[in-house]
Design a protein around this motif. Sequence first.
Motif, PDB file in Angstrom:
ATOM      1  N   UNK A  34       0.813  -1.218   0.000  1.00 52.25           N
ATOM      2  CA  UNK A  34       0.000   0.000   0.000  1.00 52.25           C
ATOM      3  C   UNK A  34       0.845   1.266   0.000  1.00 52.25           C
ATOM      4  N   UNK A  35       2.087   1.194   0.530  1.00 50.42           N
ATOM      5  CA  UNK A  35       2.876   2.425   0.648  1.00 50.42           C
ATOM      6  C   UNK A  35       4.354   2.081   0.812  1.00 50.42           C
ATOM      7  N   UNK A  36       5.168   2.320  -0.214  1.00 52.80           N
ATOM      8  CA  UNK A  36       6.596   1.978  -0.117  1.00 52.80           C
ATOM      9  C   UNK A  36       7.361   2.818   0.893  1.00 52.80           C
ATOM     10  N   UNK A  37       6.778   3.921   1.372  1.00 49.55           N
ATOM     11  CA  UNK A  37       7.473   4.743   2.361  1.00 49.55           C
ATOM     12  C   UNK A  37       7.283   4.241   3.796  1.00 49.55           C
ATOM     13  N   UNK A  38       6.369   3.281   3.996  1.00 51.81           N
ATOM     14  CA  UNK A  38       6.196   2.748   5.345  1.00 51.81           C
ATOM     15  C   UNK A  38       7.402   1.910   5.742  1.00 51.81           C
ATOM     16  N   UNK A  39       7.804   1.948   7.000  1.00 52.87           N
ATOM     17  CA  UNK A  39       8.937   1.130   7.450  1.00 52.87           C
ATOM     18  C   UNK A  39       8.521  -0.331   7.601  1.00 52.87           C
TER      19      UNK A  39
END
Length: 331
Positions: A34-39
Amino acid sequence: MSGYVARMRQDGPPGSSAEFDLLVGSAARRWAAVDPLLPEPSHPRLSGYPLLTVSDEHGRPAALGTMRYSWYQPGEAGRTWGVPDQHWLTPLVGGPDPEGALDSLLTSWRDQLEQLPSGTGSESAAQLTWPARDVCGVRPLQRHGMQPITVLAARRQRRGVPPSLPPRDVTMRLADIHDLAVVVGLIMEEHRYEESFGGVFVQPETPEQTRRVVARALSRPPSWVWLAERRGRPVGLLWVSPPERARWAAPLVNAAPAAYVGYAVVAEEERGRGIGTALVSQAHQAMDSHGIAVTLLNYSVMNPLSGPFWHRMGYRPLWTTWEIRPALALR
């Protein structure tokens, strides 16, 4: 949802290590999709805080949440940033039905809050942070009465508005310790505006607490606090914490190094004239030249100015903090 079993533990994560790894791996795959910026989701550490667990009908862990409680006494800085009694849940949800697992976890959390001897009065809140793009959590959070209150937004390096100049009679420079009173005054103006949205509570001690924090920042050259002046009169500022002063933010994003924008203020009578855009543009150029990969900031969901402005500046939601007041209003 009825097939889930919830319990509270004091002895650490549920089940075997392999089962727990499956839960973390499932959450990690969903976050990455859903979001590549999430850790990467992290394993909860053993602590004195209770751990709520949710298992499916086969006994496999489907969700867990670490409960945490903070209470701020009169005079403490934390009272500026929220209600005195704050009940936090850090959730980790996996499996094929994350919506149902989160719903069961929230129900268990409510049951535990009801059993607490104190700290759930009228000046309390139940709060958690959820990935902004992980929309499977929205309906259960709403069903339990929670609402989004703040957003942590992110901007990747070299994204956002192109270089922008301030109005002709406005100059911008880095503030120093001689600008202490000016910077404190602008920040207090921002605090008073943010009070309208229920996320800031100005206390009698807030000006002095703010002065001490500002003094520390301005005593470190460079200050990373940009000041805008119209013919010598202060009209705005933007305060950035570079990576070495924003280490707390590093685990929130899958990019490094990360900086954090703590304040962006334009005097009320000067808004809409391009001063904020010019301040952000100058700060972005400095951060990009220092190789900062991602910049983070918070804004109130209810603030009618912040969200639209920061989206134009190249920021987008990464995490959303959900809240309900008082804590026992959680359904």
